[in-house]
Design a protein around this motif. Structure first.
Motif, PDB file in Angstrom:
ATOM      1  N   PRO A  94      -9.539   9.694  -3.150  1.00 27.65           N
ATOM      2  CA  PRO A  94      -8.132   9.271  -3.180  1.00 27.65           C
ATOM      3  C   PRO A  94      -7.241  10.197  -4.009  1.00 27.65           C
ATOM      4  O   PRO A  94      -6.083  10.423  -3.657  1.00 27.65           O
ATOM      5  CB  PRO A  94      -8.199   7.872  -3.797  1.00 27.65           C
ATOM      6  N   GLU A  95      -7.781  10.732  -5.110  1.00 31.27           N
ATOM      7  CA  GLU A  95      -7.006  11.684  -5.912  1.00 31.27           C
ATOM      8  C   GLU A  95      -6.679  12.930  -5.095  1.00 31.27           C
ATOM      9  O   GLU A  95      -5.546  13.439  -5.135  1.00 31.27           O
ATOM     10  CB  GLU A  95      -7.785  12.063  -7.166  1.00 31.27           C
ATOM     11  N   LEU A  96      -7.656  13.433  -4.355  1.00 37.83           N
ATOM     12  CA  LEU A  96      -7.423  14.603  -3.506  1.00 37.83           C
ATOM     13  C   LEU A  96      -6.366  14.290  -2.457  1.00 37.83           C
ATOM     14  O   LEU A  96      -5.447  15.093  -2.223  1.00 37.83           O
ATOM     15  CB  LEU A  96      -8.726  15.034  -2.837  1.00 37.83           C
ATOM     16  N   ALA A  97      -6.473  13.120  -1.804  1.00 38.23           N
ATOM     17  CA  ALA A  97      -5.500  12.740  -0.779  1.00 38.23           C
ATOM     18  C   ALA A  97      -4.105  12.621  -1.376  1.00 38.23           C
ATOM     19  O   ALA A  97      -3.115  13.051  -0.761  1.00 38.23           O
ATOM     20  CB  ALA A  97      -5.919  11.425  -0.128  1.00 38.23           C
ATOM     21  N   TYR A  98      -4.008  12.059  -2.566  1.00 45.51           N
ATOM     22  CA  TYR A  98      -2.707  11.913  -3.218  1.00 45.51           C
ATOM     23  C   TYR A  98      -2.088  13.287  -3.506  1.00 45.51           C
ATOM     24  O   TYR A  98      -0.889  13.504  -3.265  1.00 45.51           O
ATOM     25  CB  TYR A  98      -2.870  11.126  -4.511  1.00 45.51           C
ATOM     26  N   PHE A 133      -0.008   3.782   7.301  1.00 47.34           N
ATOM     27  CA  PHE A 133      -1.426   4.125   7.442  1.00 47.34           C
ATOM     28  C   PHE A 133      -2.239   3.217   6.539  1.00 47.34           C
ATOM     29  O   PHE A 133      -1.915   3.051   5.358  1.00 47.34           O
ATOM     30  CB  PHE A 133      -1.688   5.582   7.070  1.00 47.34           C
ATOM     31  N   CYS A 134      -3.290   2.640   7.079  1.00 44.77           N
ATOM     32  CA  CYS A 134      -4.166   1.738   6.331  1.00 44.77           C
ATOM     33  C   CYS A 134      -5.550   2.374   6.217  1.00 44.77           C
ATOM     34  O   CYS A 134      -6.148   2.737   7.231  1.00 44.77           O
ATOM     35  CB  CYS A 134      -4.254   0.398   7.054  1.00 44.77           C
ATOM     36  N   VAL A 146      -3.679  11.139   5.238  1.00 43.86           N
ATOM     37  CA  VAL A 146      -2.553  11.165   4.301  1.00 43.86           C
ATOM     38  C   VAL A 146      -1.830  12.505   4.259  1.00 43.86           C
ATOM     39  O   VAL A 146      -0.583  12.545   4.241  1.00 43.86           O
ATOM     40  CB  VAL A 146      -3.022  10.738   2.896  1.00 43.86           C
ATOM     41  N   PRO A 147      -2.533  13.656   4.238  1.00 43.08           N
ATOM     42  CA  PRO A 147      -1.791  14.927   4.136  1.00 43.08           C
ATOM     43  C   PRO A 147      -0.833  15.175   5.283  1.00 43.08           C
ATOM     44  O   PRO A 147       0.119  15.950   5.137  1.00 43.08           O
ATOM     45  CB  PRO A 147      -2.918  15.976   4.118  1.00 43.08           C
ATOM     46  N   GLU A 152       8.408   9.459   4.260  1.00 39.60           N
ATOM     47  CA  GLU A 152       8.881   8.074   4.359  1.00 39.60           C
ATOM     48  C   GLU A 152       7.754   7.102   4.727  1.00 39.60           C
ATOM     49  O   GLU A 152       7.940   5.871   4.693  1.00 39.60           O
ATOM     50  CB  GLU A 152      10.014   7.962   5.393  1.00 39.60           C
ATOM     51  N   ALA A 153       6.564   7.609   5.070  1.00 38.92           N
ATOM     52  CA  ALA A 153       5.442   6.751   5.445  1.00 38.92           C
ATOM     53  C   ALA A 153       4.919   5.973   4.232  1.00 38.92           C
ATOM     54  O   ALA A 153       5.158   6.351   3.082  1.00 38.92           O
ATOM     55  CB  ALA A 153       4.317   7.585   6.050  1.00 38.92           C
ATOM     56  N   VAL A 154       4.197   4.895   4.511  1.00 33.78           N
ATOM     57  CA  VAL A 154       3.558   4.108   3.465  1.00 33.78           C
ATOM     58  C   VAL A 154       2.055   4.119   3.703  1.00 33.78           C
ATOM     59  O   VAL A 154       1.586   3.760   4.784  1.00 33.78           O
ATOM     60  CB  VAL A 154       4.073   2.657   3.438  1.00 33.78           C
ATOM     61  N   VAL A 155       1.317   4.536   2.690  1.00 36.62           N
ATOM     62  CA  VAL A 155      -0.139   4.482   2.707  1.00 36.62           C
ATOM     63  C   VAL A 155      -0.556   3.170   2.042  1.00 36.62           C
ATOM     64  O   VAL A 155      -0.279   2.945   0.871  1.00 36.62           O
ATOM     65  CB  VAL A 155      -0.751   5.671   1.937  1.00 36.62           C
ATOM     66  N   VAL A 156      -1.208   2.289   2.794  1.00 36.76           N
ATOM     67  CA  VAL A 156      -1.741   1.048   2.233  1.00 36.76           C
ATOM     68  C   VAL A 156      -3.233   1.274   2.037  1.00 36.76           C
ATOM     69  O   VAL A 156      -3.979   1.417   3.003  1.00 36.76           O
ATOM     70  CB  VAL A 156      -1.478  -0.157   3.147  1.00 36.76           C
ATOM     71  N   ALA A 157      -3.658   1.336   0.769  1.00 37.34           N
ATOM     72  CA  ALA A 157      -5.008   1.809   0.455  1.00 37.34           C
ATOM     73  C   ALA A 157      -5.795   0.773  -0.321  1.00 37.34           C
ATOM     74  O   ALA A 157      -5.360   0.333  -1.396  1.00 37.34           O
ATOM     75  CB  ALA A 157      -4.935   3.107  -0.347  1.00 37.34           C
ATOM     76  N   GLU A 158      -6.943   0.383   0.216  1.00 35.67           N
ATOM     77  CA  GLU A 158      -7.899  -0.400  -0.562  1.00 35.67           C
ATOM     78  C   GLU A 158      -8.652   0.559  -1.474  1.00 35.67           C
ATOM     79  O   GLU A 158      -9.226   1.549  -1.007  1.00 35.67           O
ATOM     80  CB  GLU A 158      -8.877  -1.138   0.348  1.00 35.67           C
ATOM     81  N   LEU A 159      -8.668   0.262  -2.773  1.00 37.11           N
ATOM     82  CA  LEU A 159      -9.256   1.167  -3.752  1.00 37.11           C
ATOM     83  C   LEU A 159     -10.280   0.431  -4.607  1.00 37.11           C
ATOM     84  O   LEU A 159      -9.958  -0.563  -5.263  1.00 37.11           O
ATOM     85  CB  LEU A 159      -8.154   1.770  -4.633  1.00 37.11           C
ATOM     86  N   SER A 160     -11.493   0.921  -4.610  1.00 32.78           N
ATOM     87  CA  SER A 160     -12.558   0.324  -5.405  1.00 32.78           C
ATOM     88  C   SER A 160     -12.568   0.916  -6.808  1.00 32.78           C
ATOM     89  O   SER A 160     -11.936   1.950  -7.076  1.00 32.78           O
ATOM     90  CB  SER A 160     -13.912   0.584  -4.738  1.00 32.78           C
TER      91      SER A 160
END
Length: 449
Positions: A94-98, A133-134, A146-147, A152-160
Motif C-alpha cells: 500500500p505504501e508503494l501504491a500511495y 477503485f476498491c 492505483v497508479p 479525482e478518483a477515490v481508492v477505497v482500501a481494506e488495510l490489515s
C-alpha cells in the motif's frame, strides 16, 4: 537505476513486480522461500527482465535501494532486519501504491468488519461523480490499479495490520478504525502492538483529513484522541459529538457542531443482519459523505447492497435449514458477531489455525445460541478444551472439511441455521478463507435433502 527487492511471491508481491517492471530505470528482484512456487512464477514472468531468488536473499550482495515486503511475510525475518540495519527503506505494497498514485484515499482497518465496510463504502460511492477503485486486503492489490487512477478518483482500501506496519508517507484523506479485539497475536506479540499497528492508518493525517472511529470501543476511542484531523464517530450506544448513531431503529447523523441531528433512514431498510453490520454501515456512510456523495444517493445505494462473499453469505435453504457461509470469521470476535446475527438455533462449524486467541470467551454465547458444534482442523483440540471447561457437551469432531459439513447437516433440524464461522484462520487446510468458503458452498449445494 533504482533496484527494488520484493520479498514474497504471492498475490501482492507479483502485483508489485508487474508494476515495477513497467517503469523505466528500474531493476526488479523477487525472492521467496517456498520452492513450490518456482515453476509457476518462472512461467508468469517468462521473457521479462526480473531476477528470481528461491531462498534467503543476500542483502549485502544485492544492495537493493528499496525493499517491498509482502503482508504475509513478518518483518522479523533476517533479510528485512539486515536491510533496516543498512538503512535500506522497507515498505509495504500500500505504501508503494500511495507513492505512485494521485487519487484520494479512504483507508479502512479494524479487527472485524473491514471487508463488508470496504465493499459497502465503494458501493455507496459508485455513480456519485468520481471513479472508484476498491481493493487492498479485500482482494485486488492496490498497486495493480492505483497508479493509473486520476486525481479525482477515490481508492477505497481494506488495510490489515500487516499492511499498515510498514507504511511511511501513507496518508489517507479519510481513515476508518472500526474496532479492536485480540487477533494476530502470534505475529504482533500483544494487543497493544496490534492496536498501534492499526493506528498507523491515521498517523500522517493533517487538519483537512478525517478519522472515522468507533465511539463504543474504548481502545479505539482513546487512540482517536491522537488524530491530526477531524474525527467523526459511530455508535450503537450513545450520541457521539459528531458522526452517526442508531436511535430507536433509525440511523441519525450530525457532522458539524452547528447542525441539528437528523435521520438518514431506517435500519430496517438495509438487508444486512446484525448489530455489527449497523456499525459497518455507519462507517461506510460517513466515508461516502466525506467524499461528497449526497444523502439521497447513499440511501438509494444502501437499499441495493447485500452481504459480501464469505461474510454471512446465504448459500442455500434445504429441508427447512438455512446454510450460511461466514468463512471470513477468522477470529473468535468475528464468530461472536456472526452468532449474534441470528435468533434461530445454530449448528456451527469451528476450527482451522489458531492465531494466538483464547476460545473461552466464545463459549457462553455458544451455550446460548448453538444446538451443536462441529470441530475441524488444527485448532479443534483447543476449542474442544474450551467447550469442556464450560461443560458444553453438544459437539462432534470431523477428520476432514467434507465430514464437517456432513456432520453439521446431520445435527441440524428444520428451522436451524448451519453456520460456517470458524473463529480461526484457514491456513492449516486451505491457502485462504475464500477457498475454504468456496468449498463449503460447493459441498452444501451438493447435499441431498
Amino acid at each position: 537505476m533504482k533496484r527494488y527487492l520484493i520479498i514474497g511471491a504471492a498475490r501482492s508481491g507479483l502485483a508489485c513486480a508487474d508494476y515495477l517492471l513497467r517503469k523505466k530505470d528500474t531493476e526488479v528482484i523477487l525472492a521467496d522461500s517456498d520452492p513450490g512456487k518456482e515453476a509457476a512464477t518462472v512461467e508468469y514472468f517468462a521473457n521479462r527482465p526480473i531476477q528470481l531468488i528461491w531462498g534467503r536473499p543476500d542483502i549485502d550482495a544485492l544492495k537493493p535501494d528499496i525493499l517491498v515486503l509482502s503482508p504475509g511475510v513478518p518483518p522479523q525475518i533476517g533479510p528485512v532486519q539486515e536491510a533496516l540495519a543498512a538503512g535500506i527503506p522497507v515498505i509495504s505494497e500500500p505504501e508503494l501504491a500511495y507513492r505512485e498514485g494521485r487519487a484520494r484515499w479512504f483507508g479502512i482497518t479494524g479487527t472485524n468488519g473491514k471487508t463488508t465496510t470496504t465493499a459497502l463504502a465503494a458501493h455507496l460511492l459508485e455513480g456519485f461523480g468520481a471513479p472508484v477503485f476498491c481493493g487492498g486486503n479485500i482482494g485486488t492489490p492496490l498497486i495493480s490499479a492505483v497508479p493509473d487512477l486520476p486525481e479525482e478518483a477515490v481508492v477505497v482500501a481494506e488495510l490489515s495490520s500487516f499492511q499498515l506496519e510498514l507504511i511511511d508517507r501513507f496518508r489517507p484523506n479519510a481513515a476508518a478504525y472500526l474496532n479492536l479485539t485480540p487477533d494476530h497475536l502470534d505475529r504482533h506479540g500483544n494487543l497493544e502492538a496490534y492496536a498501534e499497528a492499526k493506528a498507523r492508518i491515521f498517523e500522517n493525517q493533517g487538519p483537512e483529513d478525517l478519522l472515522i472511529a468507533n465511539y463504543d470501543d474504548p481502545t479505539v476511542r482513546v487512540l482517536a484522541e491522537r488524530a491530526g484531523g477531524q474525527v467523526w464517530y459511530f455508535s450503537l450506544k450513545a450520541q457521539p459529538p459528531l458522526g452517526m448513531w442508531e436511535k430507536e431503529g433509525k440511523l441519525m447523523v450530525r457532522l458539524q457542531p452547528q447542525d441539528a441531528p437528523h435521520c438518514l433512514l431506517d435500519r430496517s431498510d438495509i438487508a444486512l443482519p446484525g448489530a455489527h453490520n449497523t456499525e459497518n454501515i455507519m462507517a461506510a456512510v460517513l466515508g461516502a459523505l466525506y467524499f461528497g456523495a449526497s444523502e439521497s444517493h447513499i440511501c438509494r445505494q444502501l437499499r441495493t447492497f447485500h452481504s459480501v462473499a464469505h461474510r454471512l453469505e446465504p448459500v442455500r435453504d434445504l429441508a427447512g435449514v438455512r446454510y450460511v457461509n461466514d468463512s471470513k470469521g477468522t477470529n473468535p470476535d468475528a464468530t461472536e458477531k456472526a452468532l449474534q446475527a441470528y435468533n434461530e438455533p445454530i449448528v456451527i462449524i469451528l476450527g482451522g489455525r489458531n492465531k494466538g486467541n483464547s476460545f473461552d470467551p466464545l463459549v457462553p454465547l455458544i451455550q446460548e445460541k448453538c444446538r451443536h458444534v462441529v470441530l475441524v482442523g488444527e485448532a479443534k483440540a483447543d476449542i474442544r478444551q474450551a467447550l469442556d471447561r464450560f461443560a458444553y457437551p453438544d459437539y462432534s469432531q470431523a477428520a476432514s472439511f467434507e465430514e464437517a459439513v456432513s456432520l453439521a447437516q446431520q445435527a441440524a433440524q428444520p428451522g436451524d441455521v448451519v453456520l460456517l464461522s470458524p473463529a480461526c484462520a484457514s491456513w492449516d487446510m486451505f491457502p485462504n478463507y475464500e477457498v475454504r468458503g468456496d468449498l463449503f458452498k460447493k459441498l452444501v449445494n451438493e447435499l441431498d435433502g
